[in-house]
Design a protein around this motif. Structure first.
Motif, mmCIF file in Angstrom:
data_model
loop_
_atom_site.group_PDB
_atom_site.id
_atom_site.type_symbol
_atom_site.label_atom_id
_atom_site.label_comp_id
_atom_site.label_asym_id
_atom_site.label_seq_id
_atom_site.Cartn_x
_atom_site.Cartn_y
_atom_site.Cartn_z
ATOM 1 N N THR A 61 0.837 -1.214 0.000
ATOM 2 C CA THR A 61 0.000 0.000 0.000
ATOM 3 C C THR A 61 0.863 1.252 0.000
ATOM 4 N N ASP A 62 1.898 1.294 0.816
ATOM 5 C CA ASP A 62 2.799 2.452 0.855
ATOM 6 C C ASP A 62 3.462 2.671 -0.493
ATOM 7 N N MET A 87 3.177 6.024 -2.824
ATOM 8 C CA MET A 87 4.374 6.739 -3.256
ATOM 9 C C MET A 87 4.408 6.876 -4.779
ATOM 10 N N VAL A 88 4.018 5.790 -5.457
ATOM 11 C CA VAL A 88 4.010 5.858 -6.934
ATOM 12 C C VAL A 88 2.993 6.878 -7.431
ATOM 13 N N VAL A 132 1.739 12.265 -9.677
ATOM 14 C CA VAL A 132 1.101 13.571 -9.547
ATOM 15 C C VAL A 132 2.139 14.689 -9.601
ATOM 16 N N VAL A 133 3.237 14.499 -8.828
ATOM 17 C CA VAL A 133 4.288 15.529 -8.808
ATOM 18 C C VAL A 133 4.878 15.729 -10.200
#
Length: 265
Positions: free
Chosen positions: A212-213, A217-218, A223-224
């Motif tokens: 899940t983490d 992060m992906v 988004v970034v």
């Protein structure tokens, strides 16, 4: 003593056969003493028992023949023959006692030498015939010997029973100890199995959290990167109408002012 010279031909023949059987019995019991295997001892005792029966029959034949010749023989000869018969009977009884001793040692239930198919009456008659030829001291000695043999057999039986009880008690104690040990092992195996199950569940939960983490992060990275791409495009080509305003970057006037300032420099 010149005994054979006083014997008739029939008595001499029977005397020789009895002597041969006594020699065979002596050798047979000496051989039995060296045999250690119980089955071989049993077979040897059967052979010796047959020899004892044969010898008993010959002594009875010797007694009949002696009585038939009693009137034709001198008193000294009759006395010598009677003593010889008593000596043979005594020797036979000694071998019978020895046979009983070995039989008791093997804990075998065997038929006694004189328990023939004639039944109890025949047994009493034959034993009475032999006992009538023995002196009182001989009867007492024979009775004492048989009582001693019986006492020894009883003591051996008691020792066997005592040893059996001790072995049974030791075996029961060993089984109880092994049962307790097995119960402890089973309990330890259950604990280990439970621990392994809990550890497996924990590993699965950690794996799900890590997955899940990583997904979060992906997504954040995507988004970034998207935002940075839009910003770069807007800065390079502000008139591009295909790209909408990005929330949070401020109104178009502020962006134009920022763009003019950058061109003036």
């Amino acid at each position: 003593m010149d005994s054979l010279s006083a014997l008739s031909g029939e008595l001499a023949e029977i005397d020789g056969q009895i002597t041969d059987i006594f020699r065979a019995l002596s050798n047979g019991f000496q051989k039995l003493e060296k045999i250690k295997d119980s089955n071989r001892q049993s077979r040897q005792l059967e052979e010796l028992t047959a020899k004892l029966r044969e010898c008993k029959s010959l002594i009875k034949a010797y007694d009949r023949e002696m009585k038939e010749n009693e009137n034709r023989s001198s008193p000294d000869t009759n006395r010598m023959l009677n003593e010889k018969k008593q000596s043979m009977t005594k020797e036979l009884n000694s071998y019978i006692a020895l046979k009983k001793q070995y039989t008791a040692n093997l804990d075998k239930n065997r038929v006694d030498l004189f328990d023939d198919p004639g039944g109890v009456d025949t047994y009493n008659e034959q034993n009475g015939l032999l006992a009538s030829k023995m002196s009182n001291q001989q009867l007492v000695d024979s009775g004492n010997r048989m009582m001693n043999e019986t006492d020894q057999a009883i003591e051996r039986s008691k020792k066997v029973v005592e040893d059996t009880v001790n072995v049974g008690a030791e075996t029961a104690a060993a089984l109880k100890s092994q049962t307790e040990q097995m119960r402890r092992i089973v309990n330890e195996l259950d604990s280990i199995h439970f621990s392994i199950k809990k550890a497996s569940q924990l590993v699965k939960e950690i794996g799900r959290q890590v997955a899940t983490d990583r997904c979060i992060m992906v997504l954040l990275l995507v988004v970034v990167l998207g935002v940075m791409a839009v910003v770069i495009v807007k800065l390079v080509d502000p008139k591009n109408k295909d790209i909408q305003d990005i929330p949070g970057l401020g109104p178009p006037a502020a962006r134009r002012l920022l763009w003019s300032a950058s061109n003036g420099n």
